[in-house]
Design an enzyme around this catalytic site. Structure first.
Site, PDB file in Angstrom:
ATOM      1  N   HIS A 119       0.872  -1.174   0.000  1.00 52.72           N
ATOM      2  CA  HIS A 119       0.000   0.000   0.000  1.00 52.72           C
ATOM      3  C   HIS A 119       0.909   1.224   0.000  1.00 52.72           C
ATOM      4  CE1 HIS A 119      -2.728   2.969   1.832  1.00 52.72           C
ATOM      5  NE2 HIS A 119      -3.745   2.159   1.574  1.00 52.72           N
ATOM      6  N   ASP A 196       3.473  -4.149   8.085  1.00 53.49           N
ATOM      7  CA  ASP A 196       2.231  -3.387   8.001  1.00 53.49           C
ATOM      8  C   ASP A 196       1.075  -4.373   8.230  1.00 53.49           C
ATOM      9  OD1 ASP A 196      -0.130  -2.302   7.080  1.00 53.49           O
ATOM     10  OD2 ASP A 196       0.717  -1.495   5.224  1.00 53.49           O
ATOM     11  N   GLN A 199      -4.192  -4.882   7.386  1.00 53.67           N
ATOM     12  CA  GLN A 199      -5.235  -5.831   6.949  1.00 53.67           C
ATOM     13  C   GLN A 199      -5.166  -7.149   7.700  1.00 53.67           C
ATOM     14  OE1 GLN A 199      -7.661  -4.909   5.237  1.00 53.67           O
ATOM     15  NE2 GLN A 199      -6.878  -3.034   4.346  1.00 53.67           N
ATOM     16  N   LYS A 222      -9.750  -0.181  11.199  1.00 52.74           N
ATOM     17  CA  LYS A 222      -9.931  -1.404  10.404  1.00 52.74           C
ATOM     18  C   LYS A 222     -10.148  -2.631  11.291  1.00 52.74           C
ATOM     19  CE  LYS A 222      -6.915   0.329   6.726  1.00 52.74           C
ATOM     20  NZ  LYS A 222      -7.698   0.598   5.528  1.00 52.74           N
ATOM     21  N   CYS A 362      -5.026   2.186  -3.452  1.00 55.65           N
ATOM     22  CA  CYS A 362      -3.789   2.834  -2.980  1.00 55.65           C
ATOM     23  C   CYS A 362      -2.571   1.935  -3.180  1.00 55.65           C
ATOM     24  CB  CYS A 362      -3.882   3.247  -1.508  1.00 55.65           C
ATOM     25  SG  CYS A 362      -5.158   4.417  -1.146  1.00 55.65           S
TER      26      CYS A 362
HETATM   27  N1  PMP Z   1      -1.547  -0.527   4.723  1.00 53.35           N
HETATM   28  C1  PMP Z   1      -2.526  -1.295   4.243  1.00 53.35           C
HETATM   29  C2  PMP Z   1      -2.192  -2.701   3.841  1.00 53.35           C
HETATM   30  C3  PMP Z   1      -3.825  -0.804   4.138  1.00 53.35           C
HETATM   31  O1  PMP Z   1      -4.791  -1.578   3.655  1.00 53.35           O
HETATM   32  C4  PMP Z   1      -4.080   0.512   4.551  1.00 53.35           C
HETATM   33  C5  PMP Z   1      -5.471   1.116   4.448  1.00 53.35           C
HETATM   34  N2  PMP Z   1      -6.118   0.905   3.270  1.00 53.35           N
HETATM   35  C6  PMP Z   1      -3.033   1.268   5.055  1.00 53.35           C
HETATM   36  C7  PMP Z   1      -1.781   0.728   5.127  1.00 53.35           C
HETATM   37  C8  PMP Z   1      -3.224   2.677   5.528  1.00 53.35           C
HETATM   38  O2  PMP Z   1      -4.084   2.706   6.618  1.00 53.35           O
HETATM   39  P1  PMP Z   1      -4.499   4.104   7.249  1.00 53.35           P
HETATM   40  O3  PMP Z   1      -5.156   4.872   6.132  1.00 53.35           O
HETATM   41  O4  PMP Z   1      -5.455   3.760   8.305  1.00 53.35           O
HETATM   42  O5  PMP Z   1      -3.270   4.762   7.716  1.00 53.35           O
END
Ligand code: PMP
Length: 414
Positions: A119, A196, A199, A222, A362
């Site tokens: 991401h 990270d 998910q 999440k 993203c």
């Molecule tokens: N890493 C991953 C794998 C994600 O899915 C997301 C959110 N879509 C993020 C980072 C970023 O999360 P946040 O917008 O809550 O900072």
């Protein structure tokens, strides 16, 4: 096939006859009543600033904030609460590590390794770091099945690798990366590892000590918690060595205009300014709620929804599963509809009351490597039902090209 959990009534936004079919949980989950109650209760009975005042309300607020830290500690298997830093979200946590640790240990001609499925939140902080210090960002390729070959990962390792930053679960395909093995490999080369977990935490039992990662981050929103709060786990000895990211109130032991500044030990040095106390309290309530459902039930529920989705689209000739359907993805199935732009599919599903995310999620560099302009992502939570998957199947049967397809006729939808 049977559905394992049915906690739908716990979620106010999803109860009632006109509730949406909400399958955009990888973007954010809905919040159970216990989380809403915990936030409200905090504001009604204990609201005050934390870690500063000495009146009883300030102490009560500090107590709730620190109790929330301990809940997170236990939920992810950290050794002590001091290893849990509250951040704004995953993005904030990755930036913190890239700026504080990265700038200290990554130099010219060093390497930072990421995977090809990151991401942007776990790609851009490293890209910016490498660009600014003259280091190399090495991207481990992802196969068409959505997996990283261990040999490819091993090939990226070497003496100049300082940091490995990799996602636990792909937000595009739901692929689960073998982060324990990757971490062991990275450590053999002396690199630090940040995972990270944005998910992962709602879907898998995560034990940071078992994984042996140096840093692990995730977002409250999440995992059934509120927005605006996230977590950075860091091994205590590493956090203690790190200088603060932002400085200000709450981070210092003593300041004078003539002496060097002395920062407090522990997570407070990374939590400058007034923190999101209600967010932390809500996150703790969310993790308690999640753990109360029990991992065997959560996993079985997740697997039944994924299997039902793969089943539901198996005989739809115009619908393809992106990645390897046999890879038992975690919490996510990404689809492609032949000849139809993902946004048109999303619009069609929305017209049927079904909320999904369409596009590049993203992670455009990953989508580029798959040769797709986007996917139609179904992402699941504990409240989703097998009936909802049936509704998706029915709606997909009648999807037709729309304005996005017309505007992008030569793009690869699949
Ligand atoms: N890493 C991953 C794998 C994600 O899915 C997301 C959110 N879509 C993020 C980072 C970023 O999360 P946040 O917008 O809550 O900072």
């Amino acid at each position: 096939m049977s559905q394992v959990l049915s906690p739908r009534d716990d979620f106010p936004l999803l109860s009632g006859d006109d509730a949406p079919v909400y399958l955009d949980n990888a973007a954010t989950t809905q919040k159970p009543q216990v989380v809403l109650d915990a936030i409200m209760d905090y504001y009604r009975t204990a609201n005050s600033n934390v870690g500063r005042g000495h009146h009883r309300l300030a102490l009560a607020a500090t107590d709730r904030y620190e109790r929330a830290r301990a809940v997170v500690q236990h939920a992810i298997g950290a050794r002590e609460p001091e290893e849990v830093v509250f951040t704004a979200n995953t993005t904030d946590a990755a930036n913190l590590v890239a700026d504080v640790v990265g700038r200290r240990i990554v130099g010219r001609h060093d390497k930072v390794v990421v995977s090809g499925m990151e991401h942007n939140s776990n790609l851009l902080p490293w890209r910016r770091l490498c660009d600014s210090v003259g280091a190399e960002l090495v991207v481990v390729p992802v196969g068409p099945d959505g997996r990283i070959e261990p040999a490819e990962f091993a090939a990226a390792m070497g003496p100049r690798v300082r940091i490995v930053a990799v996602t636990h679960v792909s937000n595009v395909l739901g692929t689960v990366n073998p982060v324990r093995e990757m971490t062991a490999e990275a450590h053999r080369h002396g690199a630090f590892v940040l995972v990270d977990g944005a998910q992962a935490v709602a879907h898998l039992p995560v034990d940071v000590r078992d994984l042996d990662v140096d840093f692990y981050c995730f977002s409250g929103h999440k995992v059934y918690g509120p927005m605006g709060v996230g977590v950075l786990y860091g091994k205590r000895e590493l956090l203690d060595e790190m200088t603060p990211f932002r400085v200000g109130g709450g981070t210092v032991k003593g300041v004078s205009h003539t002496q060097p500044v002395r920062y407090v030990p522990g997570p407070a040095r990374f939590e400058a300014g007034t923190p999101n106390v209600a967010g932390a309290v809500g996150l703790a309530a969310a993790l308690d709620y999640l753990l109360g459902l029990g991992w065997p039930a959560i996993r079985a529920h997740d697997e039944s929804l994924v299997a039902a989705t793969l089943d539901a689209v198996a005989d739809l000739e115009h619908v393809d599963v992106v990645g390897d359907p046999g890879a038992t993805p975690c919490g996510i199935v990404s689809l492609s509809v032949r000849g139809i732009h993902p946004y048109d599919v999303g619009g069609h599903l929305d017209a049927h009351g079904i909320a999904v995310r369409c596009g590049v999620h993203c992670a455009s560099t990953f989508l580029d490597s798959l040769g797709l302009v986007g996917t139609v992502r179904l992402s699941f939570a504990v409240y989703n039902t097998l009936e909802e998957i049936e509704l998706v199947r029915s709606a997909l049967k009648t999807v037709e090209p729309g304005p996005w397809t017309a505007e992008h006729p030569n793009e690869r939808f699949l």
